[in-house]
Design an enzyme around this catalytic site. Structure first.
Site, PDB file in Angstrom:
ATOM      1  N   ARG A 222       0.793  -0.931   0.016  1.00 23.22           N
ATOM      2  CA  ARG A 222       0.478  -0.146   0.476  1.00 23.22           C
ATOM      3  C   ARG A 222       0.595   1.154  -0.271  1.00 23.22           C
ATOM      4  O   ARG A 222       1.688   1.368   0.924  1.00 23.22           O
ATOM      5  CB  ARG A 222      -0.401  -0.130   1.354  1.00 23.22           C
ATOM      6  CG  ARG A 222      -1.842  -0.846   1.203  1.00 23.22           C
ATOM      7  CD  ARG A 222      -3.331  -0.468  -0.440  1.00 23.22           C
ATOM      8  NE  ARG A 222      -4.189  -1.070   0.254  1.00 23.22           N
ATOM      9  CZ  ARG A 222      -4.441  -2.454  -0.765  1.00 23.22           C
ATOM     10  NH1 ARG A 222      -3.605  -2.945  -1.641  1.00 23.22           N
ATOM     11  NH2 ARG A 222      -5.468  -3.666  -0.904  1.00 23.22           N
ATOM     12  N   GLU A 251      -5.533   6.696  -5.710  1.00 21.89           N
ATOM     13  CA  GLU A 251      -5.520   5.212  -7.421  1.00 21.89           C
ATOM     14  C   GLU A 251      -7.634   6.085  -7.283  1.00 21.89           C
ATOM     15  O   GLU A 251      -8.271   6.113  -6.781  1.00 21.89           O
ATOM     16  CB  GLU A 251      -6.292   4.579  -7.104  1.00 21.89           C
ATOM     17  CG  GLU A 251      -4.236   4.211  -6.347  1.00 21.89           C
ATOM     18  CD  GLU A 251      -4.452   2.578  -6.377  1.00 21.89           C
ATOM     19  OE1 GLU A 251      -5.039   1.874  -6.889  1.00 21.89           O
ATOM     20  OE2 GLU A 251      -3.508   1.633  -5.654  1.00 21.89           O
ATOM     21  N   HIS A 270      -1.982  -0.884  -9.964  1.00 22.21           N
ATOM     22  CA  HIS A 270      -2.264  -1.784  -9.477  1.00 22.21           C
ATOM     23  C   HIS A 270      -3.194  -3.137  -9.281  1.00 22.21           C
ATOM     24  O   HIS A 270      -4.254  -3.274  -9.196  1.00 22.21           O
ATOM     25  CB  HIS A 270      -3.716  -0.702  -8.315  1.00 22.21           C
ATOM     26  CG  HIS A 270      -4.036  -1.799  -6.688  1.00 22.21           C
ATOM     27  ND1 HIS A 270      -3.861  -0.684  -6.285  1.00 22.21           N
ATOM     28  CD2 HIS A 270      -3.518  -3.394  -6.139  1.00 22.21           C
ATOM     29  CE1 HIS A 270      -4.190  -1.623  -4.741  1.00 22.21           C
ATOM     30  NE2 HIS A 270      -3.934  -3.067  -5.438  1.00 22.21           N
TER      31      HIS A 270
END
Ligand SMILES: NC(=O)C1=CN([C@@H]2O[C@H](COP(=O)(O)OP(=O)(O)OC[C@H]3O[C@@H](n4cnc5c(N)ncnc54)[C@H](O)[C@@H]3O)[C@@H](O)[C@H]2O)C=CC1
Ligand SMILES: O=C(O)C(=O)COP(=O)(O)O
Length: 302
Positions: A222, A251, A270
């Site tokens: 993260r 994001e 991601h």
């Protein structure tokens, strides 16, 4: 529900009598919510779902869920942590690409610059050191792969003494060390802890100051594990040599991002969990959970 395998959605509709909705706009009578990392389960969302009993997180990380609010409402949480292989593989890909300077070499040859052979030199992973922060499902997988390549493994985890971790560390010829020792002695540092109050910004200025200048940092966990200001500074001032990053501060990213645009940064949108096989596997796990819930019936509805 959002973004799970089509096969799983079809099965849920046909065999489990699930009434499927792509998104949630206003108050809904749903008892089950299936989410990925891009949905924030907070008070606002929970108040739209007065009948909610279960949440399935299609994936591993649960930092997008307000666990206190969820518990207050007596909602139960399930996860589908089946992505260790794909995330460990992505971390390895980033380590290899950065260490071998793949981006520069590929771009140079496409421009007809054979001299890159002499100008852009990569490194061996063999005999280099890999520091793994967080020795859970993903960290353990990465250690086993890296050991086969001949990397020396250092591990930091706040609960190192469970038998699975000890057994994997021994198979990977890894050594448990303090965070400081790991940062001082690693050519590559790879983050595999969850984002919690205890891990937010665990890599900040003092930690970057301990790193070797040739160190590359890999973050497939993260973004907020690393202080963004300290990270930019570390890259600009060459406190570290490079960054591989799959997870981002905001994001989705739809515009040019200063961090990602830096020369020594390799970034992906991601995709750690986003493989064809994983999406299927997660779909299967979701069906298993729903089958189990249907079979348990009232036990879960006391
Ligand atoms: N890029 C992607 O698409 C994906 C990212 N992830 C991220 O990777 C993270 C790790 O996943 P898993 O390995 O499955 O989790 P896991 O729960 O199996 O392992 C996490 C490890 O971190 C350790 N840990 C927790 N807090 C710590 C602390 N303060 N200091 C040191 N160690 C600590 C735990 O003891 C545990 O061994 C997830 O939480 C998620 O954020 C997970 C899947 C996909
Ligand atoms: O499962 C996780 O923790 C992930 O990071 C995967 O995220 P995603 O569902 O692909 O947005």
């Amino acid at each position: 529900m959002s973004e799970i395998s089509d096969d799983a959605i079809q099965k849920l509709k046909k065999e489990h009598n699930v009434h499927y909705k792509e998104s949630l706009v206003e108050e809904d009578e749903a008892e089950l919510l299936i989410i990925r990392s891009n949905v924030y389960v907070d008070l606002a969302l929970l108040s739209k779902l007065p009948f909610l009993k279960f949440i399935i997180k299609a994936g591993s990380g649960i930092d997008n869920i307000d666990l206190d609010r969820m518990k207050e409402r007596d909602v139960r949480l399930f996860t589908t942590p089946v992505n260790a292989h794909s995330v460990a593989e992505l971390a390895l890909l980033m380590i290899l690409a950065l260490r071998k300077r793949l981006g520069r070499l590929n771009a140079a040859l496409k421009e007809g610059n054979w001299n890159a052979k002499y100008e852009v030199k990569g490194h061996n992973l063999y005999k280099s050191s890999l520091g793994i922060i967080g020795y859970g499902n993903i960290g353990r997988k990465l250690s086993l792969i890296a050991n086969v390549i001949g990397m020396k493994i250092l591990i930091y985890d706040h609960h190192p003494f469970d038998s699975i971790k000890q057994e994997h560390a021994s198979r990977a010829k890894g050594t448990f060390v303090s965070l400081e020792e790991l940062l001082m002695n690693s050519d590559t540092v790879s983050l595999h802890v969850p984002l919690t109050d205890g891990t937010r910004y665990m890599i900040d200025c003092p930690q970057f100051n301990l790193c070797r200048p040739n160190c590359i940092l890999i973050n497939t966990a993260r973004a907020d594990l690393v202080n963004p200001t300290a990270l930019q500074e570390a890259l600009l001032e060459k406190k570290i040599a490079g960054l591989g990053i799959d997870v981002h501060y905001h994001e989705p990213i739809h515009r040019i991002d200063a961090l990602i645009n830096m020369d020594n940064v390799l970034a992906t949108p991601h995709v750690g969990s986003q493989t064809v096989e994983n999406i299927e596997l997660i779909g299967e796990r979701i069906i298993d959970i729903i089958t189990m819930l249907n079979n348990k019936g009232d036990e879960y509805y006391e």
